[in-house]
Design a protein around this motif. Structure first.
Motif, mmCIF file in Angstrom:
data_model
loop_
_atom_site.group_PDB
_atom_site.id
_atom_site.type_symbol
_atom_site.label_atom_id
_atom_site.label_comp_id
_atom_site.label_asym_id
_atom_site.label_seq_id
_atom_site.Cartn_x
_atom_site.Cartn_y
_atom_site.Cartn_z
ATOM 1 N N LYS A 186 72.571 30.900 90.070
ATOM 2 C CA LYS A 186 73.326 30.866 88.819
ATOM 3 C C LYS A 186 72.550 30.211 87.676
ATOM 4 C CE LYS A 186 77.284 32.668 90.181
ATOM 5 N NZ LYS A 186 77.874 33.878 89.570
ATOM 6 N N VAL A 187 71.926 29.089 87.946
ATOM 7 C CA VAL A 187 71.294 28.317 86.881
ATOM 8 C C VAL A 187 70.017 28.966 86.376
ATOM 9 C CG1 VAL A 187 70.121 26.126 86.368
ATOM 10 C CG2 VAL A 187 72.328 26.122 87.547
ATOM 11 N N PHE A 188 69.251 29.581 87.292
ATOM 12 C CA PHE A 188 67.941 30.106 86.902
ATOM 13 C C PHE A 188 67.924 31.615 86.697
ATOM 14 C CE2 PHE A 188 67.251 26.193 89.345
ATOM 15 C CZ PHE A 188 66.484 25.468 88.452
ATOM 16 N N ARG A 189 69.085 32.225 86.558
ATOM 17 C CA ARG A 189 69.148 33.683 86.525
ATOM 18 C C ARG A 189 68.501 34.308 85.289
ATOM 19 N NH1 ARG A 189 74.530 32.057 85.399
ATOM 20 N NH2 ARG A 189 75.404 32.865 83.442
ATOM 21 N N GLY A 190 68.379 33.552 84.186
ATOM 22 C CA GLY A 190 67.870 34.159 82.970
ATOM 23 C C GLY A 190 66.433 33.836 82.636
ATOM 24 N N ILE A 191 65.742 33.099 83.494
ATOM 25 C CA ILE A 191 64.392 32.678 83.131
ATOM 26 C C ILE A 191 63.348 33.666 83.638
ATOM 27 C CG2 ILE A 191 65.096 30.259 83.099
ATOM 28 C CD1 ILE A 191 63.612 29.863 85.703
ATOM 29 N N ASP A 192 62.148 33.540 83.110
ATOM 30 C CA ASP A 192 61.044 34.435 83.461
ATOM 31 C C ASP A 192 60.591 34.155 84.898
ATOM 32 O OD1 ASP A 192 58.735 35.889 83.731
ATOM 33 O OD2 ASP A 192 57.800 35.158 81.880
ATOM 34 N N PRO A 193 60.722 35.136 85.791
ATOM 35 C CA PRO A 193 60.310 34.896 87.185
ATOM 36 C C PRO A 193 58.820 34.649 87.345
ATOM 37 C CG PRO A 193 60.825 37.223 86.843
ATOM 38 C CD PRO A 193 61.268 36.486 85.602
ATOM 39 N N GLY A 194 58.025 34.993 86.324
ATOM 40 C CA GLY A 194 56.595 34.764 86.409
ATOM 41 C C GLY A 194 56.225 33.291 86.441
ATOM 42 N N GLY A 195 57.134 32.438 85.941
ATOM 43 C CA GLY A 195 56.851 31.010 85.929
ATOM 44 C C GLY A 195 57.798 30.208 86.786
ATOM 45 N N LEU B 204 67.540 26.649 78.127
ATOM 46 C CA LEU B 204 66.698 26.607 79.328
ATOM 47 C C LEU B 204 65.602 27.665 79.258
ATOM 48 C CD1 LEU B 204 66.005 25.569 82.137
ATOM 49 C CD2 LEU B 204 67.716 27.140 83.070
ATOM 50 N N GLU B 205 65.949 28.868 78.812
ATOM 51 C CA GLU B 205 64.949 29.936 78.672
ATOM 52 C C GLU B 205 63.851 29.510 77.708
ATOM 53 O OE1 GLU B 205 66.496 33.860 77.881
ATOM 54 O OE2 GLU B 205 68.345 33.390 78.963
ATOM 55 N N GLU B 206 64.252 28.893 76.595
ATOM 56 C CA GLU B 206 63.255 28.456 75.610
ATOM 57 C C GLU B 206 62.354 27.375 76.181
ATOM 58 O OE1 GLU B 206 62.871 26.328 71.209
ATOM 59 O OE2 GLU B 206 64.859 26.788 72.027
ATOM 60 N N GLN B 207 62.946 26.405 76.887
ATOM 61 C CA GLN B 207 62.146 25.322 77.454
ATOM 62 C C GLN B 207 61.198 25.841 78.530
ATOM 63 O OE1 GLN B 207 61.888 22.100 76.401
ATOM 64 N NE2 GLN B 207 63.141 22.885 74.716
ATOM 65 N N GLN B 208 61.657 26.816 79.314
ATOM 66 C CA GLN B 208 60.750 27.358 80.334
ATOM 67 C C GLN B 208 59.578 28.088 79.696
ATOM 68 O OE1 GLN B 208 61.203 30.952 82.040
ATOM 69 N NE2 GLN B 208 59.879 30.531 83.788
ATOM 70 N N GLU B 209 59.840 28.797 78.590
ATOM 71 C CA GLU B 209 58.753 29.488 77.897
ATOM 72 C C GLU B 209 57.752 28.480 77.321
ATOM 73 O OE1 GLU B 209 59.060 31.709 73.922
ATOM 74 O OE2 GLU B 209 59.103 33.326 75.419
ATOM 75 N N ARG B 210 58.265 27.401 76.744
ATOM 76 C CA ARG B 210 57.383 26.356 76.216
ATOM 77 C C ARG B 210 56.565 25.720 77.348
ATOM 78 N NH1 ARG B 210 58.752 23.751 71.167
ATOM 79 N NH2 ARG B 210 60.354 24.926 70.046
ATOM 80 N N LEU B 211 57.229 25.501 78.491
ATOM 81 C CA LEU B 211 56.546 24.923 79.655
ATOM 82 C C LEU B 211 55.400 25.827 80.101
ATOM 83 C CD1 LEU B 211 56.765 22.676 81.987
ATOM 84 C CD2 LEU B 211 58.002 24.439 83.258
#
Length: 278
Positions: free
Chosen positions: A77-86, A44-51
């Motif tokens: 829980k699900v979004f805890r590791g993604i970049d808050p900037g996006g 998920l982190e990788e896909q969010q970065e690509r997005l």
């Protein structure tokens, strides 16, 4: 595990009673999926970065469900590791006076994610055809008219590369009552307790009927609903996370190539040309 059993596409004959809120698809406990869960969070982190890097698509994630179904919890829980900037989470409350003077989708459109971003809706524009219908502020005819407008709205978003993912967090009335009692008895959760939740329980059957109609009328193959068994929090989180990752990977997002000026500077650095102080 095949997630299609929870997916509601076009022309589905939905009956919520056919879905067991305590279902875990044969998984005994969360320890069985811990390794997969960590892998999914990384994907998920990788896909969010690509997005965020590609800026070709936006992703809108809609969470609906009865009180205590865990809309706040699953987002945490699900979004805890993604970049808050996006990423942004938006909670739908009672419309303000200004919002109430506009069409019922006005405040929604202002909160739709831009391309490159993800937004999670804790409740959503669907409330305008759910709670309003159950409490009689609109009739069935108006509710159907609004659901038709919602379907067209989501089709428009999809045409503009805004992917719409919709989750109904399905709980049992027994589970809800247990959670309400827990809020009442635990001082650390008193702030979550709302006496209105008890009043809303009296309309359980009406809400289930309204949700079934809303899901049936707005589920399409491009923008399906996912009915997520949510009596077990860990399984709820797993189904949402895995569905989200699989749907993002279907977009085949890629990192953009550098434009001409950037590529030229990169070549200079490779050739040993130092752009720094003389």
């Amino acid at each position: 595990m095949n997630l299609n059993r929870y997916r509601i596409g076009a022309d589905a004959k939905l009956k919520l009673k056919a879905f067991d809120p305590a279902d875990t698809n044969g998984i005994e406990d969360k320890k069985q999926i811990e390794d997969e869960q960590r892998e999914l969070l990384g994907r998920l982190e990788e896909q969010q970065e690509r997005l965020f890097a590609s800026r070709t698509h936006g992703v809108l994630i809609v969470f609906q469900g009865m009180d205590c179904s865990g809309k706040d919890g699953v987002i945490k829980k699900v979004f805890r590791g993604i970049d808050p900037g996006g990423f942004r989470a938006y909670s739908f409350k009672k419309p303000t006076d200004e919002e109430a003077q506009h069409d019922f989708l006005w405040r929604t459109h202002r909160s739709v994610p831009a391309r490159g971003c993800m937004t999670a809706f804790n409740r959503s524009y669907y409330e305008e055809a759910l709670i309003t219908r159950v409490h009689g502020s609109i009739d069935d005819k108006e509710a159907r008219r609004r659901l038709k407008a919602i379907r067209h709205f989501e089709e428009m978003l999809e045409s503009q590369q805004i992917r719409v993912l919709k989750f109904f967090l399905h709980i049992s009335p027994e589970f809800q009552l247990e959670k309400i009692r827990d809020r009442m008895e635990n001082p650390e959760k008193w702030w979550k307790f709302d006496p209105n939740d008890l009043e809303e329980r009296k309309h359980w059957k009406e809400y289930q009927s309204a949700y079934e109609d809303a899901i049936r009328r707005t589920a399409t193959d491009a923008s399906p609903w996912h009915v997520v068994p949510s009596d077990n929090r860990w399984f709820r989180n797993y189904v949402v996370l895995r569905t989200l990752v699989e749907e993002l990977e279907k977009l085949e997002l890629s990192y953009p190539q550098p434009h001409e000026e950037v590529a030229s500077r990169m070549d200079e650095l490779r050739d040993g040309i130092d752009p720094g102080p003389a």
